[in-house]
Scaffold this active site. Structure first.
Site, mmCIF file in Angstrom:
data_model
loop_
_atom_site.group_PDB
_atom_site.id
_atom_site.type_symbol
_atom_site.label_atom_id
_atom_site.label_comp_id
_atom_site.label_asym_id
_atom_site.label_seq_id
_atom_site.Cartn_x
_atom_site.Cartn_y
_atom_site.Cartn_z
ATOM 1 N N CYS A 128 134.120 8.444 61.289
ATOM 2 C CA CYS A 128 132.783 8.005 61.706
ATOM 3 C C CYS A 128 132.100 8.904 62.721
ATOM 4 O O CYS A 128 131.010 9.403 62.457
ATOM 5 C CB CYS A 128 132.877 6.589 62.260
ATOM 6 S SG CYS A 128 133.628 5.474 61.076
ATOM 7 N N LEU B 147 133.311 -2.373 63.460
ATOM 8 C CA LEU B 147 134.777 -2.471 63.623
ATOM 9 C C LEU B 147 135.424 -1.093 63.711
ATOM 10 O O LEU B 147 134.929 -0.111 63.168
ATOM 11 C CB LEU B 147 135.390 -3.297 62.498
ATOM 12 C CG LEU B 147 135.180 -2.910 61.038
ATOM 13 C CD1 LEU B 147 136.153 -1.858 60.597
ATOM 14 C CD2 LEU B 147 135.333 -4.156 60.168
ATOM 15 N N ARG B 148 136.547 -1.079 64.433
ATOM 16 C CA ARG B 148 137.323 0.160 64.563
ATOM 17 C C ARG B 148 138.543 0.099 63.665
ATOM 18 O O ARG B 148 139.131 -0.988 63.508
ATOM 19 C CB ARG B 148 137.827 0.319 66.011
ATOM 20 C CG ARG B 148 136.801 0.671 67.032
ATOM 21 C CD ARG B 148 137.320 0.398 68.424
ATOM 22 N NE ARG B 148 137.673 -1.012 68.580
ATOM 23 C CZ ARG B 148 138.408 -1.507 69.579
ATOM 24 N NH1 ARG B 148 138.892 -0.702 70.500
ATOM 25 N NH2 ARG B 148 138.666 -2.798 69.655
ATOM 26 N N LYS C 284 143.972 8.628 65.517
ATOM 27 C CA LYS C 284 144.259 7.678 66.595
ATOM 28 C C LYS C 284 145.413 6.788 66.139
ATOM 29 O O LYS C 284 145.863 6.903 64.985
ATOM 30 C CB LYS C 284 143.024 6.855 66.941
ATOM 31 C CG LYS C 284 142.544 5.938 65.821
ATOM 32 C CD LYS C 284 141.392 5.108 66.338
ATOM 33 C CE LYS C 284 141.277 3.809 65.631
ATOM 34 N NZ LYS C 284 140.287 2.939 66.226
ATOM 35 N N ARG D 56 141.388 11.759 58.561
ATOM 36 C CA ARG D 56 140.073 12.404 58.491
ATOM 37 C C ARG D 56 139.618 12.936 59.858
ATOM 38 O O ARG D 56 139.595 12.199 60.840
ATOM 39 C CB ARG D 56 139.035 11.428 57.922
ATOM 40 C CG ARG D 56 139.143 11.309 56.407
ATOM 41 C CD ARG D 56 138.200 10.284 55.865
ATOM 42 N NE ARG D 56 138.637 8.925 56.180
ATOM 43 C CZ ARG D 56 137.964 7.830 55.811
ATOM 44 N NH1 ARG D 56 136.837 7.955 55.137
ATOM 45 N NH2 ARG D 56 138.430 6.638 56.109
ATOM 46 N N LYS E 33 142.763 0.531 42.038
ATOM 47 C CA LYS E 33 142.690 -0.071 43.364
ATOM 48 C C LYS E 33 142.587 -1.600 43.245
ATOM 49 O O LYS E 33 143.263 -2.341 43.967
ATOM 50 C CB LYS E 33 141.438 0.469 44.068
ATOM 51 C CG LYS E 33 141.569 0.643 45.542
ATOM 52 C CD LYS E 33 140.366 1.437 46.033
ATOM 53 C CE LYS E 33 140.233 1.379 47.521
ATOM 54 N NZ LYS E 33 138.994 1.981 48.003
#
Ligand code: UGA
Length: 428
Positions: A259, A149-150, A320, A327, A31
Site C-alpha cells: 500500500c 485495515l492493516r 512486516k 511486496r 481460489k
C-alpha cells in the site's frame, strides 16, 4: 464482495460474521475452490477460523459467477487490485473498470456499488459514467468506502476501526451503509459521511501521512546515530504530544508492503494530473527509496567493507510481522545487493521460504532460527516477529560470536552487549 484479496476477503468474512449474507466472488476458480474447503490463500491470523465458521453457518458463500452474484446482491463492494501501472506511477484501474462494465450489464434492481479498493479521487465519477451507459440513474448509487485495515491485524482493524468513512452523493445510500456498519458504530467506531471524492482522497491522504510519519522518524534516527541520541527517547518524547501521536513512530528499514509505496506514488501522479505539486510526498518517496541503500552502507561499515564470503543471516524477510507478504519488502533490495557483493545469505522467516529469492545466488532458506544463525558473521533482524523477541543468542550459538544488526530495535543494547555480542540497531 468482488475480489477475494486482503480487503475483499477480510471485509466479506467480517460482514458475514456480523449477520449479513455475503458472497465473495473471484474469477480465479482455483481460489474459490480452496476457500470452499476452508483454505485461505493468504496468511492472516484468525482469518481461516472465521471463514470456516461463517461458511459452515451458510452466511458466507464463494462464487466465480459474477453475473449471478451481482443480480442477487443489494450492495456490491468492489475490492479488486489497483496496482501501480507497469512502467509508470499512477494506479492501474483496469480491473475496476472491467468490474464496473460487468456490473453495468447485470443490474436488475436498485444496487449500491461501493468501491473499497483504493482508487484515485474522481474514479467514482468514471464508474458512474460506465454504469449510466446501460442503466438509468435511479437504478444505482456509486459510493466510496475506503478500507483502513492493516495486514496482520486485519480482523481487529475491521471490527474495531478508528473510523468508518462513507462518501456518497445521495442520502439513501448513506443511510443503508450506516445501518450495515451499525454493529461497529454501536461499539464505538466513528462514522463519517463525506462526498464521494472526499472519501477517495481521505484514503490516499491517510496512507501518505503515515508514510511521511515513518520516513520522518527514520531520518531523525539517522541524525540520532550521528549525535549519540536514542531514537526511542525521541519517539516517546514527541509522540506524547497529542497533536503528533505516538503510533507509527517506530524507526526501521524502509517502509514496504502493498500500500504505502503504491499509494504515495499514485497520489503524486493524480496531483500532477490536477497540476498540484505534492512536494512533501515526493520527498518521502525519494527518502524511502534511498533508505535500503543507506542501511546497506551501514552493513558494509559494520563488516569493515569485507562482504565477500561473509555469512549474513536475515531473521524475517517479509515487509512486516504477521504477514507472508513480500511486496516491496526492503529485504528484496538488500538481499540481492549483498549477494551481488559476494555474501552468503541464509534466512529464516516464520512464513517459510520465499520464491522471490530462489534465483538469487548464494541465498538459502533455513527452517529454524538456530540453523539460520549457525556460522553467521552477521545476523540482521529484519522483521519484528514475536519469534525473534526473546532469542537467547548465547545459548543458541555456542561457537563463534556474530555481530547483530537489529533493524527493528527489538533488543536493549546493553543486555545484548553483556552477552558478548557486537550489537547495532537503528538510531541509537
Ligand atoms: C497500511 C495502512 O496502515 C492501513 O491503514 C491501510 O489500510 C493499508 O496500508 C492499505 O492501504 O491497504 P499495511 O501496509 O498492512 O497497512 O502495513 P502497516 O502496518 O501500515 O506497515 C507498512 C510499513 O510501514 C511496513 O513496512 C512497516 O514495517 C512500516 N512501519 C510501520 C514502520 O517502519 N514504522 C512504524 O512505526 C509503522
Amino acid at each position: 464482495m468482488i475480489g477475494t484479496g486482503y480487503v475483499g476477503l477480510v471485509s466479506g468474512v467480517c460482514f458475514a460474521d456480523l449477520g449479513n449474507d455475503v458472497v465473495c466472488v473471484d474469477k480465479d476458480i482455483s481460489k474459490i475452490k480452496l476457500l470452499e474447503k476452508g483454505k485461505v490463500p493468504i496468511y492472516e491470523p484468525g482469518l481461516s477460523e472465521l471463514v470456516i465458521k461463517n461458511y459452515k453457518n451458510k452466511r458466507l458463500t464463494f462464487s466465480s459467477n459474477l453475473k449471478k452474484s451481482i443480480k442477487e446482491s443489494d450492495i456490491i463492494f468492489i475490492c479488486v487490485g489497483t496496482p501501480t501501472k507497469k512502467g509508470g506511477s499512477s494506479a492501474d484501474l483496469t480491473q475496476i473498470y472491467n468490474v464496473a462494465k460487468e456490473i453495468s450489464i447485470s443490474i436488475n434492481k436498485f444496487k449500491i456499488i461501493v468501491t473499497k479498493s483504493t482508487v484515485p479521487v474522481a474514479t467514482g465519477d468514471e464508474i458512474e459514467k460506465i454504469l449510466l451507459k446501460k442503466n438509468s440513474k435511479k437504478k444505482f448509487s456509486v459510493v466510496s468506502n475506503p478500507e483502513f485495515l492493516r495486514e496482520g491485524e486485519a480482523l481487529r482493524d475491521f471490527i474495531y476501526p478508528d473510523r468508518i468513512v462513507v462518501g456518497s452523493n445521495d442520502k439513501r445510500s448513506n443511510r443503508i451503509l450506516k445501518s450495515l456498519y451499525n454493529p461497529l458504530i454501536s461499539k464505538g467506531a466513528s462514522y463519517i459521511h463525506t462526498t464521494r471524492r472526499s472519501a477517495e482522497l481521505i484514503k490516499y491522504a491517510s496512507n501518505s501521512f503515515l508514510a511521511t510519519k515513518i520516513t520522518f522518524i527514520n531520518e531523525i534516527a539517522n541524525l540520532c546515530e550521528k549525535t549519540g541520541v536514542n531514537i526511542e527517547d525521541i519517539s516517546i518524547g514527541i509522540g506524547l504530544d497529542k497533536r503528533i501521536g505516538s503510533r507509527f513512530l517506530r524507526a526501521g528499514p524502509a517502509y514496504g508492503g502493498s500500500c504505502f509505496p503504491k499509494d504515495t506514488k499514485a497520489i503524486v501522479s493524480t496531483a500532477d494530473k490536477f497540476k498540484t505539486n505534492l512536494s512533501v510526498i515526493k520527498s518521502v518517496i525519494k527518502s524511502n527509496e534511498n533508505r535500503s541503500n543507506l542501511l546497506l552502507n551501514r552493513v558494509y561499515e559494520i563488516l569493515n567493507k569485507k562482504i565477500k564470503k561473509k555469512i549474513i543471516t536475515f531473521l524475517g524477510v517479509t515487509f512486516k510481522a504477521n504477514t507472508d507478504d513480500m511486496r516491496d519488502s526492503s529485504s528484496m533490495k538488500m538481499i540481492p545487493a549483498l549477494s551481488k557483493k559476494g555474501a552468503i545469505i541464509k534466512y529464516f522467516d516464520p512464513t517459510g521460504s520465499k520464491k522471490e529469492f530462489e534465483k538469487i545466488k548464494n541465498v538459502s532458506y533455513e527452517n529454524s532460527i538456530k540453523k539460520s544463525i549457525m556460522g553467521a558473521d552477521l545476523v540482521i533482524i529484519h522483521t519484528e516477529w514475536n519469534d525473534f523477541k526473546s532469542i537467547n543468542f548465547k545459548n543458541l550459538n555456542k561457537g563463534k560470536k556474530f555481530i547483530i544488526y537489529d533493524m527493528r530495535n527489538i533488543y536493549t543494547p546493553s543486555k545484548i552487549k553483556i552477552q558478548g555480542f557486537k550489537y547495532f540497531s537503528i538510531g541509537r
